[in-house]
Design a protein around this motif. Structure first.
Motif, short mmCIF file in Angstrom:
data_model
loop_
_atom_site.label_atom_id
_atom_site.label_comp_id
_atom_site.label_asym_id
_atom_site.label_seq_id
_atom_site.Cartn_x
_atom_site.Cartn_y
_atom_site.Cartn_z
N LYS A 60 22.58 10.82 33.16
CA LYS A 60 21.45 10.49 32.30
C LYS A 60 20.33 11.54 32.39
N SER A 99 11.79 3.60 30.98
CA SER A 99 11.12 3.36 29.70
C SER A 99 10.73 4.66 28.99
N SER A 122 19.34 11.14 22.28
CA SER A 122 18.10 11.93 22.39
C SER A 122 18.41 13.42 22.39
N GLU A 159 11.40 5.82 17.01
CA GLU A 159 12.27 5.58 18.14
C GLU A 159 13.65 5.16 17.63
N LEU A 210 14.80 9.95 31.78
CA LEU A 210 13.92 9.04 31.05
C LEU A 210 13.55 7.79 31.85
N PRO A 222 18.59 1.65 20.51
CA PRO A 222 19.67 1.84 21.47
C PRO A 222 21.03 1.52 20.83
N PRO A 232 16.98 3.33 29.00
CA PRO A 232 17.90 4.22 28.27
C PRO A 232 19.20 4.42 29.06
N GLU A 233 20.32 4.16 28.42
CA GLU A 233 21.62 4.35 29.05
C GLU A 233 22.20 5.68 28.55
N GLU A 236 22.06 6.48 24.82
CA GLU A 236 20.73 6.77 24.28
C GLU A 236 20.26 8.17 24.70
N VAL A 237 20.62 8.56 25.93
CA VAL A 237 20.23 9.89 26.39
C VAL A 237 20.96 10.96 25.57
N ARG A 287 10.85 8.06 26.63
CA ARG A 287 11.47 8.50 25.39
C ARG A 287 10.91 9.86 24.99
#
Ligand code: ZN
Length: 274
Positions: free
Chosen positions: A58, A76, A10, A228, A73, A231, A2-3, A6-7, A78
């Motif tokens: 992150k 891997s 989330s 999910e 995260l 990304p 997760p970059e 993506e964070v 999530r």
């Protein structure tokens, strides 16, 4: 992995269900994350309201009454929000649940267990994991003046420089490669030679590529509770990353690949100058 986008996706996905609500229970099924989860965490968090969920680099920061929960995260990890109508069977990688008094449950899943769940009583920014970090790429203190000031003092390759979290956070390999292409800068260019116009273009490019990825991630938010999110970088057309030997989208010359600081660097030798 997760970059930053993506964070951030989330964070935006979970916050509406959890912010303003109190924690009723914390279930830790496996303490063995990157650092062992504090065995007192369930007792510390019980009955505490979560006032806001912020992001720094992150890390997600859950601000409570007596301190802040830091969540990373890792490689891997999530997060999902489950409601009380969903089956609560826990899979073997579902290491931690935080149950809220409104019936929602935040579930942390991490097959490789490189993530982190850390409680701190201090202001989160002073935590050793965060205190050395450079500015956020999408905030106003990250600008061309700042970048130039840092760059001119150093003799390092520009790509390594922008991937250094002490300079600016959240610029991973894909985003660094794409931003340098957009700015027309060769990844090996030495920082001390960075010109003002290049610094302006590079800041714009970093903000554009990350902003676009966050916006793309946002389109998956409606499904966040059940699945999910993809990304963000899958949703945008990559210009150079992972395109070695294929024609540059700007000039047609084949994209080239070399190893730099142990990472793959992709660039167009025509469009990007030293
Ligand atoms: Zn080109």
């Amino acid at each position: 992995m997760p970059e930053l986008p993506e964070v951030e996706t989330s964070r935006r996905g979970i916050a509406p269900f959890l912010v303003g609500h109190s924690i009723s229970e914390v279930i830790v099924r496996d303490h063995r994350l990157r650092w062992p989860v504090n065995p007192d965490l369930p007792a510390i968090l019980a009955q505490q309201p979560v006032h806001q969920i912020r992001r720094r680099a992150k890390y997600l920061l859950f601000d409570c009454n007596t301190g802040t929960l830091l969540l990373h995260l890792g490689m891997s990890g999530r997060l999902r929000v489950l409601d009380s109508h969903q089956p609560l069977y826990a899979d073997k990688h579902d290491h931690l649940d935080i149950v809220f008094d409104n019936g929602y449950r935040l579930r942390y899943t991490d097959p490789r267990r490189f993530g982190a769940v850390i409680w701190t009583y201090e202001p989160a920014e002073q935590h050793p994991l965060l205190s050395h970090l450079g500015p956020e790429p999408l905030e106003a203190d990250f600008d061309a003046d700042y970048l130039l000031e840092k760059a001119t003092k150093r003799q390092v390759a520009i790509k390594t420089f922008i991937m250094n979290a002490e300079i600016v956070v959240g610029v991973g390999n894909i985003y660094a490669s794409e931003a340098l292409f957009m700015a027309g800068i060769h990844p090996k260019m030495i920082t001390a030679t960075l010109k003002r116009i290049q610094a302006l273009k590079l800041v714009d490019a970093i903000q554009a590529v990350l902003g676009k990825a966050i916006a793309a991630g946002g389109t998956t938010l409606r499904d966040f509770r059940d699945s999910e999110g993809n990304p963000g970088y899958f949703a945008q057309e990559l210009k150079v990353y992972n395109r070695a030997g294929q024609g540059c989208r700007q000039c047609g010359h084949p994209i080239e690949l070399f190893r730099q600081a142990n990472r793959a660097s992709y660039f167009c030798p025509v469009c990007q100058r030293l």
